[in-house]
Design a protein around this motif. Structure first.
Motif, short mmCIF file in Angstrom:
data_model
loop_
_atom_site.label_atom_id
_atom_site.label_comp_id
_atom_site.label_asym_id
_atom_site.label_seq_id
_atom_site.Cartn_x
_atom_site.Cartn_y
_atom_site.Cartn_z
N GLY A 77 0.82 -1.20 0.00
CA GLY A 77 0.00 0.00 0.00
C GLY A 77 0.86 1.25 0.00
N THR A 78 0.26 2.38 -0.34
CA THR A 78 0.97 3.65 -0.34
C THR A 78 0.22 4.63 0.57
N SER A 79 0.97 5.29 1.45
CA SER A 79 0.35 6.25 2.36
C SER A 79 1.42 7.16 2.94
N ALA A 80 1.05 8.41 3.18
CA ALA A 80 1.97 9.36 3.81
C ALA A 80 1.60 9.59 5.27
N ARG A 81 0.58 8.87 5.77
CA ARG A 81 0.09 9.12 7.13
C ARG A 81 0.28 7.89 8.02
N LEU A 82 0.47 8.15 9.30
CA LEU A 82 0.47 7.09 10.30
C LEU A 82 -0.97 6.74 10.64
N ARG A 83 -1.27 5.46 10.78
CA ARG A 83 -2.62 5.01 11.10
C ARG A 83 -2.59 4.19 12.39
N ALA A 84 -3.59 4.37 13.21
CA ALA A 84 -3.70 3.57 14.43
C ALA A 84 -3.91 2.10 14.07
N ASP A 85 -3.26 1.21 14.78
CA ASP A 85 -3.39 -0.24 14.63
C ASP A 85 -2.76 -0.79 13.35
N LEU A 86 -2.18 0.07 12.52
CA LEU A 86 -1.58 -0.39 11.27
C LEU A 86 -0.08 -0.12 11.28
N PRO A 87 0.71 -1.00 10.65
CA PRO A 87 2.16 -0.76 10.61
C PRO A 87 2.49 0.57 9.97
N ALA A 88 3.52 1.23 10.47
CA ALA A 88 3.92 2.53 9.93
C ALA A 88 4.46 2.37 8.51
N PRO A 89 4.22 3.37 7.65
CA PRO A 89 4.79 3.32 6.29
C PRO A 89 6.31 3.28 6.36
N ARG A 90 6.91 2.57 5.40
CA ARG A 90 8.36 2.41 5.38
C ARG A 90 8.95 3.02 4.12
N HIS A 91 10.24 3.29 4.18
CA HIS A 91 10.96 3.84 3.03
C HIS A 91 10.98 2.79 1.91
N PRO A 92 10.83 3.21 0.66
CA PRO A 92 10.80 2.24 -0.45
C PRO A 92 12.02 1.32 -0.50
N ALA A 93 13.18 1.85 -0.17
CA ALA A 93 14.40 1.03 -0.24
C ALA A 93 14.35 -0.14 0.73
N LEU A 94 13.62 0.02 1.85
CA LEU A 94 13.52 -1.06 2.83
C LEU A 94 12.57 -2.15 2.37
N ILE A 95 11.64 -1.80 1.49
CA ILE A 95 10.64 -2.75 1.02
C ILE A 95 11.07 -3.43 -0.28
N ARG A 96 12.01 -2.83 -0.98
CA ARG A 96 12.43 -3.36 -2.29
C ARG A 96 12.80 -4.83 -2.26
N PRO A 97 13.56 -5.32 -1.24
CA PRO A 97 13.88 -6.76 -1.23
C PRO A 97 12.63 -7.64 -1.17
N LEU A 98 11.61 -7.24 -0.41
CA LEU A 98 10.38 -8.01 -0.35
C LEU A 98 9.70 -8.07 -1.71
N VAL A 99 9.66 -6.94 -2.39
CA VAL A 99 9.01 -6.87 -3.70
C VAL A 99 9.76 -7.74 -4.70
N ARG A 100 11.08 -7.71 -4.66
CA ARG A 100 11.87 -8.45 -5.63
C ARG A 100 11.82 -9.96 -5.38
N GLN A 101 11.57 -10.35 -4.13
CA GLN A 101 11.46 -11.78 -3.82
C GLN A 101 10.09 -12.34 -4.16
#
Length: 251
Positions: A77-101
């Protein structure tokens, strides 16, 4: 990479066309549109798509986000806001390995004026935030361009060992089964069920379950139901019986 771009309830045809062009620029070709509020094939959309008009015309339309993600094994998902009960948004570089796997990842973008709502983000295993200045609001097509760039520009790097994970439909079915079981044993009640399930989603999504593992977990849930049914037939309350607010509830 078999990357899908999912636009949830887009409002402006030109934005959809521009998003298609951004996808073509970055090498993505699977466009999915959920409950569009506009004619995404009108003249403005086609004009803004430019050379991506064929990509725009081949877009698939779905009534719900769940259906659009059914065959995906990772949803971002894409979001610029923090949401209660939901994991905080992360920097794209930190998620890239998950996407590539992932074998079949999806990027999910919300409506222009609101972005993704909580019920949409619940269906995403991770959330990405595009780094910006103080003014974080981006045009839909800009967001698509930047996130696709982050996840597609590194394709020439050696690919890590991949692990096929369960599809989102398999996971959503498992979460529905889990919620039924929580109600059955009094682990939660109707008021707090959504909050509790969000916590379980966050925990289990991090595990990146395989299809076999999701079936294993559902087998455990079926055994719980069988045990409760057996106890009811024998007139013996199960040991775990408690009020909905009992000690098994987590906050």
């Amino acid at each position: 990479m078999n990357l899908a771009v999912v636009l949830v309830s887009p409002k402006t045809p030109g934005n959809v066309g521009s998003a298609a062009r951004a996808m073509l620029n970055m090498g993505a070709s699977d466009l999915r549109i959920v409950a569009p509020r506009c004619d995404y094939l009108d003249s403005q959309a086609v004009a803004m798509a430019v050379h991506a008009a064929d990509l725009l015309r081949s877009a698939r339309v779905y009534p719900t986000l769940r259906e659009a993600l059914a065959d995906r094994d990772l949803s971002v998902g894409t979001s610029a806001r923090l949401r209660a009960d939901l994991p905080a948004p992360r920097h794209p570089a930190l998620i890239r390995p998950l996407v590539r796997q992932a074998a079949a990842p999806a990027l999910v973008f919300g409506p222009e004026e609101t972005g993704l709502v909580n019920s949409d983000l619940e269906q995403c295993q991770v959330t990405v935030r595009i780094p910006t200045g103080d003014y974080a609001s981006l045009n839909l097509a800009q967001a698509v361009l930047l996130v696709c760039y982050e996840f597609l520009q590194g394709q020439d790097e050696p690919a890590p060992v991949t692990r096929k994970t369960a599809t989102r439909e398999e996971m959503e079915a498992m979460y529905g089964h889990l919620q039924e079981t929580m109600h059955l044993i009094g682990y939660t009640d109707a008021v707090r069920a959504r909050h509790t399930l969000r916590l379980w989603r966050a925990l289990l999504d991090r595990a990146l379950m395989s299809s076999a593992e999701s079936r294993l977990f559902r087998g455990f849930l079926r055994q719980v139901k069988w045990k409760v049914d057996q106890a009811a037939k024998e007139g013996t309350p199960p040991d775990t019986a408690a009020s909905p607010a009992g000690p098994a509830q987590t906050d």
